[in-house]
Design a protein around this motif. Sequence first.
Motif, mmCIF file in Angstrom:
data_model
loop_
_atom_site.group_PDB
_atom_site.id
_atom_site.type_symbol
_atom_site.label_atom_id
_atom_site.label_comp_id
_atom_site.label_asym_id
_atom_site.label_seq_id
_atom_site.Cartn_x
_atom_site.Cartn_y
_atom_site.Cartn_z
ATOM 1 N N VAL A 89 -1.838 7.494 -22.249
ATOM 2 C CA VAL A 89 -2.354 6.511 -21.415
ATOM 3 C C VAL A 89 -1.669 6.131 -20.170
ATOM 4 O O VAL A 89 -0.264 5.914 -20.262
ATOM 5 C CB VAL A 89 -2.498 5.270 -22.207
ATOM 6 C CG1 VAL A 89 -3.132 4.269 -21.565
ATOM 7 C CG2 VAL A 89 -3.180 5.563 -23.611
ATOM 8 N N THR A 90 -2.312 6.367 -19.107
ATOM 9 C CA THR A 90 -1.791 6.073 -17.739
ATOM 10 C C THR A 90 -1.376 4.669 -17.818
ATOM 11 O O THR A 90 -1.833 3.647 -18.488
ATOM 12 C CB THR A 90 -2.905 6.390 -16.703
ATOM 13 O OG1 THR A 90 -2.181 5.956 -15.288
ATOM 14 C CG2 THR A 90 -4.077 5.657 -16.841
ATOM 15 N N ASP A 91 -0.449 4.219 -16.680
ATOM 16 C CA ASP A 91 0.217 3.029 -16.768
ATOM 17 C C ASP A 91 -0.865 2.056 -15.967
ATOM 18 O O ASP A 91 -0.540 0.918 -15.683
ATOM 19 C CB ASP A 91 1.667 2.926 -16.135
ATOM 20 C CG ASP A 91 2.503 3.220 -17.369
ATOM 21 O OD1 ASP A 91 2.730 2.652 -18.029
ATOM 22 O OD2 ASP A 91 2.997 4.457 -17.198
ATOM 23 N N SER A 92 -1.727 2.644 -15.166
ATOM 24 C CA SER A 92 -2.946 1.943 -14.302
ATOM 25 C C SER A 92 -3.957 1.638 -15.191
ATOM 26 O O SER A 92 -4.700 2.248 -16.016
ATOM 27 C CB SER A 92 -3.403 2.825 -13.393
ATOM 28 O OG SER A 92 -4.371 2.160 -12.644
ATOM 29 N N PHE A 93 -4.007 0.220 -15.349
ATOM 30 C CA PHE A 93 -5.353 -0.401 -16.201
ATOM 31 C C PHE A 93 -6.618 0.145 -15.505
ATOM 32 O O PHE A 93 -7.562 0.420 -16.367
ATOM 33 C CB PHE A 93 -5.073 -1.839 -16.334
ATOM 34 C CG PHE A 93 -6.272 -2.339 -17.053
ATOM 35 C CD1 PHE A 93 -6.516 -2.213 -18.367
ATOM 36 C CD2 PHE A 93 -7.405 -3.064 -16.386
ATOM 37 C CE1 PHE A 93 -7.659 -2.618 -19.047
ATOM 38 C CE2 PHE A 93 -8.536 -3.509 -16.939
ATOM 39 C CZ PHE A 93 -8.724 -3.429 -18.423
ATOM 40 N N GLU A 94 -6.650 0.139 -14.275
ATOM 41 C CA GLU A 94 -7.800 0.434 -13.726
ATOM 42 C C GLU A 94 -8.388 1.875 -13.715
ATOM 43 O O GLU A 94 -9.527 2.084 -14.144
ATOM 44 C CB GLU A 94 -7.566 0.283 -12.244
ATOM 45 C CG GLU A 94 -8.971 0.717 -11.182
ATOM 46 C CD GLU A 94 -8.691 0.861 -9.689
ATOM 47 O OE1 GLU A 94 -9.809 1.098 -9.053
ATOM 48 O OE2 GLU A 94 -7.535 0.968 -9.383
ATOM 49 N N ALA A 95 -7.329 2.572 -13.842
ATOM 50 C CA ALA A 95 -7.680 4.223 -14.156
ATOM 51 C C ALA A 95 -8.225 4.039 -15.826
ATOM 52 O O ALA A 95 -9.202 5.206 -16.001
ATOM 53 C CB ALA A 95 -6.404 5.028 -14.110
#
Length: 476
Positions: free
Chosen positions: A385-391
């Motif tokens: 899981v990327t640390d960017s919530f938007e992504a």
Amino acid sequence: MLRAEGKVRTAKAGGSDPVNYSDFVTAKLGVVRSHGIDVRSLDYPLFPHQRDLALWALRRGRAAIFADTGLGKSRMQLAWADTVRRMTGNDVLILAPLAVAEQTAEEGRAIGVDVNHARDGAEVRKGITITNYDRLHRFDVLRFGGIVLDESSIIKHHAAKTLQTLLDAFRNTPYKLACTATPAPNDWTELGNHAQFLGVRSRAEMLAEFFVHDGGDTQTWRLKGHARQAFWRWVATWGAMVRSPSDLGHDASAYELPPLRVHQHTVESQHNPEHGLFVLEAQTLMERRNARRDSLIDRVRACAAMVNSDRQPWVVWCDLNDEGNALTAAIDGAVQIAGADDSDVKEQRLHDFAHGKVRVLVSKPSICGFGLNWQHCARMAFVGVTDSFEAYYQAVRRCWRFGQRRPVEVHVFASSAEGAVVANLRRKEADAKAMAEAMAAETLESIRESVLGSSRETNHYNGTQKMQLPSFLGAA
């Protein structure tokens, strides 16, 4: 006592010329004047909110549609581009992320708009041309009188090379439209870059007019308290932020989404004596990435077992190259799209997945997480899981969007050292929703007034009646 008259004078080299006072105030407030195309109706199969927004963007001439995922930005921009083409005789260029170009061309055929998907300037013909952002250098941009940026959040970073390329290429283009999902309420840079691309106002001018620095950090900007209303009123003159058709007074029942179910699968972290006596939960970004690397084999194995036992279409998201390679090897029939792949290869694999020729697609949200419509798929896994919530949010919305008929199942595979990943995502989601609702409260009335030409009726106070003071307040 000074009073504002109907005319004011501005100094010029040869003397003073009278200027209409309302024009003077309008200029000071930064209100964007319309230089667009005033049409009464659009003969395309559009939902009411799509028609309202497309007509508004045409009247503006240069505008941004910030509409949430699934509200039909493709149809809005196609109607806008085709109307600009017909009314001005100018060719229009649409720039889109990888593989979205072919998808948009298909959408055009569905609503009767001819869109030419070109890979270089030699393939351009009269009318509407669409291509990918990374192929822009192959085109003569001066031949186009209109430009559409699909998924325009690509210009978010003000220092990015892509932004400067777009600013230089389309500085003098008469008609401009930018389309993307609703930006984060506090992402002033994204709003400023959109305003600059559209020729409304430079990012620096926007910051100087409405913002102040917080302390000594010159990269942190805070909206001036007294300027909040004026700022959002100004944004609403060139950018329409819409989260639901109901924002414009339309029925939103057709946009009710099926359930979204998110599950976390936790694999035990292997203990490394060098890290101490116990396995501790990762705290920093580096510790989280190390935890992902240490658990890579176990997470891939758990995900592959689930996907291989199910014959439904799947999207499997990774965060590391090693994760993508391992997943592709472990999942039957999986096809990976990696950053190093040729653009034509990426497009073909995305096309094959969208049309059911590939059952399992493996990729990163940064590569395939924006703009694509995969309603045929209702199964998704995150093995990193990327640390960017938007992504993360955008990746989920590739399948969980209007037109999806089934509940969407999202599975997150994480190591015990990463902690409650899903709980953290839900916290970020709640924060994002709260900020979006706050932004909607600031902009809703201005948007309705700008798009629909309507405004809230209020009773204005007119102090003409003399007040009778009570006796105990009389003069001593």
